[in-house]
Write a protein that holds these residues in place. Structure first.
Motif, PDB file in Angstrom:
ATOM      1  N   SER A  41       5.808  -2.799   5.751  1.00  0.00           N
ATOM      2  CA  SER A  41       5.634  -2.599   7.189  1.00  0.00           C
ATOM      3  C   SER A  41       5.167  -1.197   7.528  1.00  0.00           C
ATOM      4  O   SER A  41       4.642  -0.956   8.627  1.00  0.00           O
ATOM      5  CB  SER A  41       6.952  -2.882   7.914  1.00  0.00           C
ATOM      6  OG  SER A  41       7.958  -1.970   7.501  1.00  0.00           O
ATOM      7  N   ARG A  42       5.314  -0.228   6.605  1.00  0.00           N
ATOM      8  CA  ARG A  42       4.881   1.136   6.897  1.00  0.00           C
ATOM      9  C   ARG A  42       3.348   1.210   7.066  1.00  0.00           C
ATOM     10  O   ARG A  42       2.842   2.136   7.703  1.00  0.00           O
ATOM     11  CB  ARG A  42       5.351   2.109   5.816  1.00  0.00           C
ATOM     12  CG  ARG A  42       4.838   1.836   4.440  1.00  0.00           C
ATOM     13  CD  ARG A  42       5.152   2.990   3.492  1.00  0.00           C
ATOM     14  NE  ARG A  42       6.534   3.375   3.503  1.00  0.00           N
ATOM     15  CZ  ARG A  42       7.460   2.875   2.674  1.00  0.00           C
ATOM     16  NH1 ARG A  42       7.123   1.928   1.807  1.00  0.00           N
ATOM     17  NH2 ARG A  42       8.696   3.288   2.721  1.00  0.00           N
ATOM     18  N   ILE A  43       2.632   0.236   6.506  1.00  0.00           N
ATOM     19  CA  ILE A  43       1.179   0.207   6.691  1.00  0.00           C
ATOM     20  C   ILE A  43       0.858   0.032   8.169  1.00  0.00           C
ATOM     21  O   ILE A  43      -0.023   0.704   8.728  1.00  0.00           O
ATOM     22  CB  ILE A  43       0.555  -0.931   5.862  1.00  0.00           C
ATOM     23  CG1 ILE A  43       0.819  -0.707   4.368  1.00  0.00           C
ATOM     24  CG2 ILE A  43      -0.940  -1.044   6.131  1.00  0.00           C
ATOM     25  CD1 ILE A  43       0.371  -1.854   3.494  1.00  0.00           C
ATOM     26  N   ASN A  44       1.567  -0.884   8.840  1.00  0.00           N
ATOM     27  CA  ASN A  44       1.347  -1.100  10.267  1.00  0.00           C
ATOM     28  C   ASN A  44       1.740   0.116  11.086  1.00  0.00           C
ATOM     29  O   ASN A  44       1.125   0.410  12.113  1.00  0.00           O
ATOM     30  CB  ASN A  44       2.140  -2.320  10.731  1.00  0.00           C
ATOM     31  CG  ASN A  44       1.742  -3.583   9.981  1.00  0.00           C
ATOM     32  OD1 ASN A  44       2.338  -3.920   8.974  1.00  0.00           O
ATOM     33  ND2 ASN A  44       0.705  -4.256  10.466  1.00  0.00           N
ATOM     34  N   CYS A  45       2.746   0.837  10.619  1.00  0.00           N
ATOM     35  CA  CYS A  45       3.170   2.059  11.316  1.00  0.00           C
ATOM     36  C   CYS A  45       2.059   3.102  11.257  1.00  0.00           C
ATOM     37  O   CYS A  45       1.741   3.747  12.259  1.00  0.00           O
ATOM     38  CB  CYS A  45       4.458   2.583  10.689  1.00  0.00           C
ATOM     39  SG  CYS A  45       5.065   4.125  11.426  1.00  0.00           S
ATOM     40  N   LEU A  46       1.436   3.265  10.092  1.00  0.00           N
ATOM     41  CA  LEU A  46       0.367   4.249   9.942  1.00  0.00           C
ATOM     42  C   LEU A  46      -0.864   3.839  10.744  1.00  0.00           C
ATOM     43  O   LEU A  46      -1.522   4.684  11.381  1.00  0.00           O
ATOM     44  CB  LEU A  46       0.022   4.406   8.460  1.00  0.00           C
ATOM     45  CG  LEU A  46       1.164   4.873   7.542  1.00  0.00           C
ATOM     46  CD1 LEU A  46       0.676   4.961   6.099  1.00  0.00           C
ATOM     47  CD2 LEU A  46       1.718   6.210   7.990  1.00  0.00           C
ATOM     48  N   LEU A  47      -1.182   2.546  10.728  1.00  0.00           N
ATOM     49  CA  LEU A  47      -2.309   2.066  11.529  1.00  0.00           C
ATOM     50  C   LEU A  47      -2.066   2.269  13.020  1.00  0.00           C
ATOM     51  O   LEU A  47      -2.986   2.607  13.777  1.00  0.00           O
ATOM     52  CB  LEU A  47      -2.560   0.587  11.232  1.00  0.00           C
ATOM     53  CG  LEU A  47      -3.133   0.261   9.845  1.00  0.00           C
ATOM     54  CD1 LEU A  47      -3.126  -1.246   9.608  1.00  0.00           C
ATOM     55  CD2 LEU A  47      -4.549   0.810   9.711  1.00  0.00           C
ATOM     56  N   GLU A  48      -0.831   2.057  13.443  1.00  0.00           N
ATOM     57  CA  GLU A  48      -0.489   2.285  14.846  1.00  0.00           C
ATOM     58  C   GLU A  48      -0.643   3.750  15.205  1.00  0.00           C
ATOM     59  O   GLU A  48      -1.095   4.099  16.311  1.00  0.00           O
ATOM     60  CB  GLU A  48       0.943   1.823  15.109  1.00  0.00           C
ATOM     61  CG  GLU A  48       1.451   2.070  16.533  1.00  0.00           C
ATOM     62  CD  GLU A  48       0.739   1.221  17.576  1.00  0.00           C
ATOM     63  OE1 GLU A  48       0.954   1.485  18.772  1.00  0.00           O
ATOM     64  OE2 GLU A  48      -0.029   0.315  17.201  1.00  0.00           O
ATOM     65  N   GLY A  49      -0.304   4.649  14.271  1.00  0.00           N
ATOM     66  CA  GLY A  49      -0.500   6.075  14.523  1.00  0.00           C
ATOM     67  C   GLY A  49      -1.969   6.415  14.736  1.00  0.00           C
ATOM     68  O   GLY A  49      -2.323   7.186  15.643  1.00  0.00           O
ATOM     69  N   LEU A  50      -2.860   5.831  13.919  1.00  0.00           N
ATOM     70  CA  LEU A  50      -4.291   6.055  14.098  1.00  0.00           C
ATOM     71  C   LEU A  50      -4.786   5.485  15.429  1.00  0.00           C
ATOM     72  O   LEU A  50      -5.621   6.102  16.116  1.00  0.00           O
ATOM     73  CB  LEU A  50      -5.062   5.421  12.941  1.00  0.00           C
ATOM     74  CG  LEU A  50      -4.852   6.050  11.552  1.00  0.00           C
ATOM     75  CD1 LEU A  50      -5.599   5.248  10.498  1.00  0.00           C
ATOM     76  CD2 LEU A  50      -5.291   7.507  11.539  1.00  0.00           C
ATOM     77  N   ARG A  51      -4.280   4.316  15.809  1.00  0.00           N
ATOM     78  CA  ARG A  51      -4.697   3.708  17.086  1.00  0.00           C
ATOM     79  C   ARG A  51      -4.269   4.559  18.265  1.00  0.00           C
ATOM     80  O   ARG A  51      -5.043   4.773  19.213  1.00  0.00           O
ATOM     81  CB  ARG A  51      -4.103   2.308  17.212  1.00  0.00           C
ATOM     82  CG  ARG A  51      -4.628   1.524  18.419  1.00  0.00           C
ATOM     83  CD  ARG A  51      -3.772   0.298  18.691  1.00  0.00           C
ATOM     84  NE  ARG A  51      -2.438   0.675  19.128  1.00  0.00           N
ATOM     85  CZ  ARG A  51      -2.120   1.048  20.367  1.00  0.00           C
ATOM     86  NH1 ARG A  51      -3.072   1.139  21.301  1.00  0.00           N
ATOM     87  NH2 ARG A  51      -0.887   1.355  20.689  1.00  0.00           N
ATOM     88  N   VAL A  52      -3.018   5.063  18.230  1.00  0.00           N
ATOM     89  CA  VAL A  52      -2.527   5.911  19.315  1.00  0.00           C
ATOM     90  C   VAL A  52      -3.374   7.176  19.411  1.00  0.00           C
ATOM     91  O   VAL A  52      -3.742   7.639  20.511  1.00  0.00           O
ATOM     92  CB  VAL A  52      -1.047   6.260  19.093  1.00  0.00           C
ATOM     93  CG1 VAL A  52      -0.582   7.317  20.083  1.00  0.00           C
ATOM     94  CG2 VAL A  52      -0.181   5.013  19.234  1.00  0.00           C
ATOM     95  N   ALA A  53      -3.726   7.757  18.243  1.00  0.00           N
ATOM     96  CA  ALA A  53      -4.558   8.972  18.257  1.00  0.00           C
ATOM     97  C   ALA A  53      -5.929   8.688  18.854  1.00  0.00           C
ATOM     98  O   ALA A  53      -6.465   9.488  19.641  1.00  0.00           O
ATOM     99  CB  ALA A  53      -4.682   9.513  16.834  1.00  0.00           C
TER     100      ALA A  53
END
Length: 374
Positions: A41-53
């Motif tokens: 699930s940490r993959i989705n967390c990192l992708l969400e960080g890129l989307r927020v940025a």
């Protein structure tokens, strides 16, 4: 306005590389993590960080994407994350931060970030698939792949479903059927919860080892088991012939008849263990020496209390001390009060336990004060 988009990964598999800063570095981390474990699930967390940025940059903000993490669940891990946050704040001087997490454990570290920089928002990622029925299929698939879980859950459930119609036909009562199945499941849960299955699986090996090593306790344990069965049978036989329906009276009648046998069983088992200690070691621990005395003392006290209650309830008559003639001294018979007899039993139990402590102290060559302190 510079905004720090920080993804918290408390149990990161690449903790030594943290903090990871920059979109390119985070994308590379996503690829490495996804190749190792695509279901993480940490993959989705990192992708969400890129989307927020990307969203913040579209609104005109300057963003810095970073991943902070540690190598486990410990205080040291939290301090490492705090140090990484301080380094990021010192280097990029952000005015605010957006924290992205994927679990409650990571979200507990938000105050650490908040104490270093103002946190405007916390974005917790929940994988959409976990909300769908599809995830249930994968959970069941993993569950059925675990042999131990299948035996623990599916076998009792299957037996209960098979027993329900049979008991319903035999007993012709839904209440009795449900009660019997619930009792059987309760026994099974206690059996598994107390680890009785583990003990029984080890028992043949322990018996084999005891036979080969010539332990005396093996024989005395068998004797103790036999005496215990006799005591339980004697107690059950006694209460079956009693006309009283009071549970308290029945319990005391059972104790009064079974305690001597149960005490003898405990004495046999403790003596066998004591003999093994004496034969196998140069010295013996005081606890094993004191155990036979403790068993006898407890048996006397329990027997005294049960006799007291039964006599006060009128089940037994008063104990009569017979006449005794010792040539010089002659004692006339007299009835003994129930309270006096109880006091004698209690004093005898205390005296025997003190004798046990003293003998144990003598055998183990330790001081009596140390024995009492222990």
């Amino acid at each position: 306005m510079t905004t720090l988009v920080v993804c918290i990964d408390r149990d990161s598999p690449v903790a030594d590389e943290c903090p990871v800063v920059g979109s390119d570095a985070v994308e590379s981390m996503i690829t490495e993590t996804g190749i190792v474990d695509p279901e993480d699930s940490r993959i989705n967390c990192l992708l969400e960080g890129l989307r927020v940025a990307n969203d913040l940059e579209a609104d005109g903000d300057d963003t810095v994407v970073a991943v902070v993490g540690g190598g486990g669940d410990s205080v040291g891990t939290d301090r490492r994350i705090a140090d990484q946050t301080e380094d990021l704040v010192a280097e990029y001087d952000p005015e605010s931060a957006v924290v992205v997490v994927d679990s409650a454990e990571d979200e507990r570290l938000v105050p650490i970030i908040e104490s270093r920089v103002r946190v405007d928002a916390v974005d917790r990622v929940v994988v959409r698939q976990a909300r769908d029925i599809e995830s249930t299929y994968y959970l069941l698939k993993q569950f059925l792949a675990d042999e131990e879980l299948r035996k623990t859950v599916l076998v009792p459930l299957g037996l209960a479903l098979l027993a329900f119609p049979v008991l319903l036909i035999v007993a012709d009562s839904t209440t009795i059927t449900v009660g019997a199945i619930a009792a059987a499941l309760g026994v099974f849960l206690i059996y598994k919860g107390l680890g009785i299955d583990t003990y029984l699986s080890r028992l043949p090996g322990q018996i084999r080892e005891a036979l080969y090593s010539g332990q005396v306790s093996l024989v005395t344990y068998v004797v103790a088991a036999g005496l215990s069965v006799v005591g339980i049978f004697a107690g059950a036989l006694e209460i079956s012939s009693v006309g009283s329906t009071s549970p308290f009276i029945l319990a005391n009648r059972f104790l009064f008849e079974s305690v001597p046998w149960l005490t003898a069983a405990a004495l046999a088992a403790s003596l066998g263990r004591l003999l093994d200690e004496l034969l196998q070691r140069d010295g013996v621990r005081s606890a094993y020496v004191n155990l036979p005395f403790g068993a006898v003392a407890v048996g006397l006290v329990v027997r005294g209390f049960s006799a007291y209650f039964l006599e006060r309830a009128g089940v037994f008559g008063s104990f009569h001390v017979p006449s005794m003639n010792f040539d010089i001294v002659e004692i006339n018979g007299f009835p003994m009060d129930a309270g006096t007899r109880l006091a004698i039993f209690i004093l005898a139990g205390i005296l025997i336990s003190l004798v046990g402590v003293r003998v144990a102290a003598y055998v183990s060559q330790s001081d009596i004060e140390q024995e009492l302190a222990e």
